[in-house]
Design an enzyme around this catalytic site. Structure first.
Site, mmCIF file in Angstrom:
data_model
loop_
_atom_site.group_PDB
_atom_site.id
_atom_site.type_symbol
_atom_site.label_atom_id
_atom_site.label_comp_id
_atom_site.label_asym_id
_atom_site.label_seq_id
_atom_site.Cartn_x
_atom_site.Cartn_y
_atom_site.Cartn_z
ATOM 1 N N GLU A 1 7.015 35.542 65.316
ATOM 2 C CA GLU A 1 7.049 34.116 65.653
ATOM 3 C C GLU A 1 5.681 33.454 65.494
ATOM 4 O O GLU A 1 5.576 32.353 64.992
ATOM 5 C CB GLU A 1 7.439 33.930 67.132
ATOM 6 C CG GLU A 1 8.898 33.894 67.427
ATOM 7 C CD GLU A 1 9.165 33.682 68.914
ATOM 8 O OE1 GLU A 1 9.975 32.817 69.243
ATOM 9 O OE2 GLU A 1 8.564 34.385 69.754
ATOM 10 N N GLU B 1 11.566 42.506 71.511
ATOM 11 C CA GLU B 1 10.798 41.345 71.972
ATOM 12 C C GLU B 1 9.369 41.399 71.423
ATOM 13 O O GLU B 1 8.816 40.378 71.021
ATOM 14 C CB GLU B 1 10.819 41.298 73.513
ATOM 15 C CG GLU B 1 10.008 40.195 74.166
ATOM 16 C CD GLU B 1 10.400 38.769 73.741
ATOM 17 O OE1 GLU B 1 11.388 38.587 73.041
ATOM 18 O OE2 GLU B 1 9.659 37.845 74.116
ATOM 19 N N HIS C 1 17.188 56.261 60.219
ATOM 20 C CA HIS C 1 18.262 55.765 59.347
ATOM 21 C C HIS C 1 17.826 54.545 58.550
ATOM 22 O O HIS C 1 18.631 53.697 58.223
ATOM 23 C CB HIS C 1 19.508 55.460 60.180
ATOM 24 C CG HIS C 1 19.979 56.655 60.939
ATOM 25 N ND1 HIS C 1 20.626 57.700 60.340
ATOM 26 C CD2 HIS C 1 19.835 56.994 62.244
ATOM 27 C CE1 HIS C 1 20.886 58.628 61.248
ATOM 28 N NE2 HIS C 1 20.414 58.226 62.412
ATOM 29 N N LYS D 1 10.618 24.765 70.606
ATOM 30 C CA LYS D 1 10.918 25.480 71.843
ATOM 31 C C LYS D 1 12.350 25.271 72.298
ATOM 32 O O LYS D 1 12.972 26.165 72.841
ATOM 33 C CB LYS D 1 9.959 25.007 72.944
ATOM 34 C CG LYS D 1 10.136 25.807 74.197
ATOM 35 C CD LYS D 1 8.856 26.125 74.867
ATOM 36 C CE LYS D 1 9.032 27.154 75.946
ATOM 37 N NZ LYS D 1 9.092 28.524 75.431
ATOM 38 N N LYS E 1 7.887 38.468 69.101
ATOM 39 C CA LYS E 1 6.657 37.726 69.446
ATOM 40 C C LYS E 1 5.699 37.728 68.262
ATOM 41 O O LYS E 1 5.123 36.710 67.917
ATOM 42 C CB LYS E 1 5.933 38.346 70.655
ATOM 43 C CG LYS E 1 6.513 38.100 72.025
ATOM 44 C CD LYS E 1 6.395 36.685 72.527
ATOM 45 C CE LYS E 1 7.506 35.805 72.080
ATOM 46 N NZ LYS E 1 8.775 35.807 72.731
ATOM 47 N N CYS F 1 13.205 18.049 68.707
ATOM 48 C CA CYS F 1 12.645 16.707 68.682
ATOM 49 C C CYS F 1 12.418 16.255 70.115
ATOM 50 O O CYS F 1 13.202 16.574 71.002
ATOM 51 C CB CYS F 1 13.525 15.664 68.003
ATOM 52 S SG CYS F 1 13.854 15.992 66.275
ATOM 53 N N TRP G 1 11.356 17.623 64.801
ATOM 54 C CA TRP G 1 11.631 18.929 64.176
ATOM 55 C C TRP G 1 12.700 18.641 63.145
ATOM 56 O O TRP G 1 13.832 18.299 63.478
ATOM 57 C CB TRP G 1 12.126 19.915 65.224
ATOM 58 C CG TRP G 1 12.271 21.312 64.716
ATOM 59 C CD1 TRP G 1 11.313 22.285 64.697
ATOM 60 C CD2 TRP G 1 13.457 21.897 64.149
ATOM 61 N NE1 TRP G 1 11.839 23.435 64.148
ATOM 62 C CE2 TRP G 1 13.136 23.223 63.802
ATOM 63 C CE3 TRP G 1 14.740 21.428 63.892
ATOM 64 C CZ2 TRP G 1 14.048 24.096 63.230
ATOM 65 C CZ3 TRP G 1 15.660 22.299 63.309
ATOM 66 C CH2 TRP G 1 15.306 23.624 62.989
ATOM 67 N N ARG H 1 8.684 20.559 71.438
ATOM 68 C CA ARG H 1 10.060 20.436 70.953
ATOM 69 C C ARG H 1 10.139 20.252 69.437
ATOM 70 O O ARG H 1 11.224 20.302 68.851
ATOM 71 C CB ARG H 1 10.746 19.240 71.629
ATOM 72 C CG ARG H 1 10.789 19.339 73.124
ATOM 73 C CD ARG H 1 11.427 18.115 73.713
ATOM 74 N NE ARG H 1 12.830 18.041 73.347
ATOM 75 C CZ ARG H 1 13.807 18.622 74.023
ATOM 76 N NH1 ARG H 1 13.536 19.295 75.115
ATOM 77 N NH2 ARG H 1 15.048 18.519 73.637
ATOM 78 N N ASN I 1 17.250 12.516 68.686
ATOM 79 C CA ASN I 1 17.148 13.972 68.758
ATOM 80 C C ASN I 1 18.561 14.511 68.604
ATOM 81 O O ASN I 1 19.411 14.202 69.428
ATOM 82 C CB ASN I 1 16.550 14.355 70.126
ATOM 83 C CG ASN I 1 16.717 15.825 70.449
ATOM 84 O OD1 ASN I 1 16.787 16.651 69.549
ATOM 85 N ND2 ASN I 1 16.770 16.144 71.723
ATOM 86 N N GLY I 2 18.812 15.277 67.557
ATOM 87 C CA GLY I 2 20.156 15.823 67.363
ATOM 88 C C GLY I 2 20.557 15.761 65.908
ATOM 89 O O GLY I 2 19.704 15.628 65.024
HETATM 90 C C1 G6P Z 1 13.768 28.988 70.569
HETATM 91 C C2 G6P Z 1 12.460 29.337 71.246
HETATM 92 C C3 G6P Z 1 12.542 30.733 71.855
HETATM 93 C C4 G6P Z 1 13.721 30.826 72.794
HETATM 94 C C5 G6P Z 1 15.021 30.401 72.122
HETATM 95 C C6 G6P Z 1 16.145 30.245 73.126
HETATM 96 O O1 G6P Z 1 13.950 29.781 69.458
HETATM 97 O O2 G6P Z 1 11.393 29.269 70.316
HETATM 98 O O3 G6P Z 1 11.351 31.024 72.550
HETATM 99 O O4 G6P Z 1 13.838 32.143 73.255
HETATM 100 O O5 G6P Z 1 14.863 29.137 71.476
HETATM 101 O O6 G6P Z 1 15.835 29.172 73.977
HETATM 102 P P1 G6P Z 1 16.326 29.023 75.453
HETATM 103 O O7 G6P Z 1 15.684 27.779 75.962
HETATM 104 O O8 G6P Z 1 17.828 28.912 75.386
HETATM 105 O O9 G6P Z 1 15.904 30.228 76.205
#
Ligand code: G6P
Length: 613
Positions: free
Chosen positions: A493, A486, A509, A608, A490, A2, A74, A27, A100-101
């Site tokens: 996501e 990763e 396996h 994010k 990606k 948020c 969010w 956010r 936010n929280g």
């Molecule tokens: C969320 C974001 C990711 C990020 C993760 C950890 O899931 O979408 O892109 O890697 O949080 O966030 P941070 O700010 O702790 O790296």
């Protein structure tokens, strides 16, 4: 998660709030809303969807007033809709809140308020909090700030809140615990926001509110800060440095694409002043003070979430390989609820782009309780993790706005490489010649990343072929195993294609059962040390008719020949490979998502900055 923003001053609040919400939209983007003090009334406008949906809803005659606050959500409690959107009113509609929280004990508080005759419109925990504040203000006949303070002593959970009062046209009251809040101090005006991006355009002077602090901002008497236990605090004003231009898309279609292309620069920025090839020196300011403790640590435990956790895995390979140190990489969310064996001779390294991830912060708290030394690797300057750790280093990647992390990942890996090299030198676990070789090669990485970016058109072509696959498998070994994870992360996501990353040999396996002629298998095959092994893994996939996209080293004819598609990246030292091999995977995910019509910068359900558990 948020995003929250608020303004009090002489300007029209509405455009400032909307611009601020657009900056904070990364956010959360389930719904958006604002509250404005207009003509002696506290009016709330809110809408399901993006900030643009709110703007469209308010229409051509935006509301007037120079005191207001805004929220982009969010969802945690209650589905994303108009009613659950913030701001929320108190029972008499005379107070409003943005939050936010999570208020964890909201159900108990709600039950008590219902007994007092309160009724609730939404399913949110936030509405419970504003009703509680309203109840206390009325029953105890106290000021707004005192009602907020008392209410917060009854609350369990995490919050950054801003509250407005219809009877107080010159006042904003804000508070934080566990969720970030920055106060911007301008000329006869104040700003509040979840991060500095909505503020930087107007003022560089900011105060980061600490946990359990309440800020009272009065148009006439300025800023007062007190703790929840009612102790007055002296605000610590800091200057922020952030270029406005870095918050824009700069001609790219999406922030993510811009951020992928920024990597030659951001990797170089992360090395600036830290790597000197001529003098054969690596130097990390944050390490100096605690160097002895880290060099002699029993073990390094890396705690992180998401992409930062994957960067931590690369760190594990680097620290073990170069500095010969024992390393464990933990999901912060698991670590915090276990009973980990950590003591005062351990170092706990938190990696976080935002520096605000709730689980990573809680993991650090646990590490502190166990007297471990804590070190933060963050991107956002002044963030909570940067402030609570004993020491740390910034990656200096600049604002990352695309929800899927790209340049922060390579920034984190660059920083971990510098750290591993420093520790290796101090511990005498690396020969001077290999150290120099790695240093020279590290300095070449930005130019080599630039070269990888030139494969963009070919990757887009391949993306078009793979874009309709429902699944994908990513395989890698050694340093390229985290890269496989990763790449898969990606893709899922942002394109919503189910993807899995696996150690190439482990494929036998389980995942091998999934392979048929429809299964794209991305193999990161640049390893020198396990070349033949990766080659055999590719043959195993081909034998089952899987479609192989191989990431190979320039000049590799053998794998290029066997694979259906290949992308060549420049040769480099093996420990530095992830900095290059991840780039085509970022681009592949970007193009596939874009070709599928997905919202690349704001993928569904994600945010994010994850400031809730
Ligand atoms: C969320 C974001 C990711 C990020 C993760 C950890 O899931 O979408 O892109 O890697 O949080 O966030 P941070 O700010 O702790 O790296």
């Amino acid at each position: 998660m948020c995003g929250i923003v608020a303004y009090i001053g002489e300007k029209e609040a509405y455009p400032i709030l909307i611009k601020g919400l657009r900056r904070l939209e990364y956010r959360g983007y389930d719904s958006a809303g604002i509250a404005l003090y207009e003509k002696n009334k506290l009016n709330v406008y809110k809408r399901k969807g993006k900030v643009q949906d709110l703007v469209d809803f308010i229409g051509e005659n935006p509301v007037k007033g120079n005191l207001g606050m805004g929220h982009t959500r969010w969802a945690t409690h209650g589905q994303p809709d108009d009613i659950n959107a913030h701001p929320h009113y108190s029972s008499k509609n005379n107070l409003a809140i943005i939050h936010n929280g999570i208020i964890e004990n909201y159900a108990l508080l709600k039950a008590a308020l219902i007994k007092e005759g309160h009724t609730f419109k939404s399913e949110t925990d936030t509405e419970v909090l504003i009703h509680l504040i309203g109840e206390i203000k009325e029953k105890s006949k106290v000021s707004l700030e005192e009602a907020v303070r008392i209410a917060l002593t009854k609350v369990i959970g995490a919050y950054a809140i801003v509250v407005m009062d219809q009877t107080e046209p010159d006042k904003l009251v804000a508070a934080r615990k566990g969720s970030p809040l920055v106060i911007g101090i301008g000329d006869n005006e104040f700003f509040l926001a979840s991060d500095a991006t909505p503020i930087v355009e107007y003022t560089k002077n900011v105060v980061y509110l600490n946990d359990k602090e309440i800020a009272i901002i009065n148009r006439n008497s300025g800023l007062t800060i007190k703790t929840i236990s009612n102790e007055l605090q002296t605000p610590f004003v800091q200057k922020i440095e952030m270029e406005l231009g870095k918050l824009e898309k700069g001609g790219y279609d999406h922030y993510m694409l811009k951020e992928i292309h920024e990597q030659p620069t951001t990797i170089a920025d992360g090395m600036r002043g830290r790597v000197n090839t001529d003098l054969s020196i690596v130097r990390l300011g944050g390490l100096l003070q605690y160097e002895n403790r880290i060099v002699k640590a029993d073990k390094i435990t890396i705690v992180a979430c998401g992409t930062s956790w994957i960067a931590g895995l690369v760190g594990e390979y680097l620290f073990e390989d170069l500095a010969r140190m024992p390393v464990e990489v933990e999901y912060a969310s698991e670590f915090r609820y276990r009973n980990p064996v950590i003591g005062e001779k351990d170092v706990v390294l938190a990696i976080s782009q935002s520096g605000e991830t709730a689980d990573t912060l809680a993991a650090l708290e646990l590490a502190k309780q166990k007297n471990a030394m804590t070190y933060g690797i963050c991107n956002v300057v002044g963030s909570s993790i940067a402030r609570v750790t004993d020491s740390g280093s910034y990656i200096h990647a600049g604002p990352e706005i695309g929800v899927a992390s790209t340049k922060a990942f390579t920034g984190q890996v660059t920083l971990l490489t510098i750290m591993a090299l420093t520790l290796a030198q101090k511990r005498g676990t690396i020969s001077q010649s290999y150290f120099q070789q790695l240093l020279n090669e590290l300095a070449n990485i930005p130019a080599k990343v630039q070269k990888v970016l030139e494969t963009n058109a070919k990757i887009k072509y391949i993306a078009n072929i793979f874009k309709d696959s429902p699944n994908a498998l990513y395989l890698g070994r050694g340093y390229n195993f985290p890269v496989a994870l990763e790449g898969a992360l990606k893709l899922k996501e942002i394109s919503y294609i189910h993807a899995e990353g696996y150690p190439a040999a482990e494929m036998k396996h389980g995942p091998i059962a999934l392979i048929d002629e429809n299964m794209p298998v991305v193999v990161i095959a640049t390893n020198k040390s396990a070349y033949e092994k990766v080659l055999s893994n590719i043959q195993e996939v081909k034998a089952r008719k899987g479609k192989v996209l191989a990431i190979v080293t320039e000049g590799d004819e053998l794998i290029t020949e066997i694979a259906d598609f290949s992308i060549a990246i420049p040769d480099t030292e093996e420990p530095l490979t992830p900095l290059l091999s991840v780039i085509p995977l970022q681009l592949l995910a970007y193009h596939i998502a874009n070709l599928r019509g997905c919202n690349v910068d704001q993928p569904r359900n994600l945010a994010k900055s994850v400031t809730v558990e």
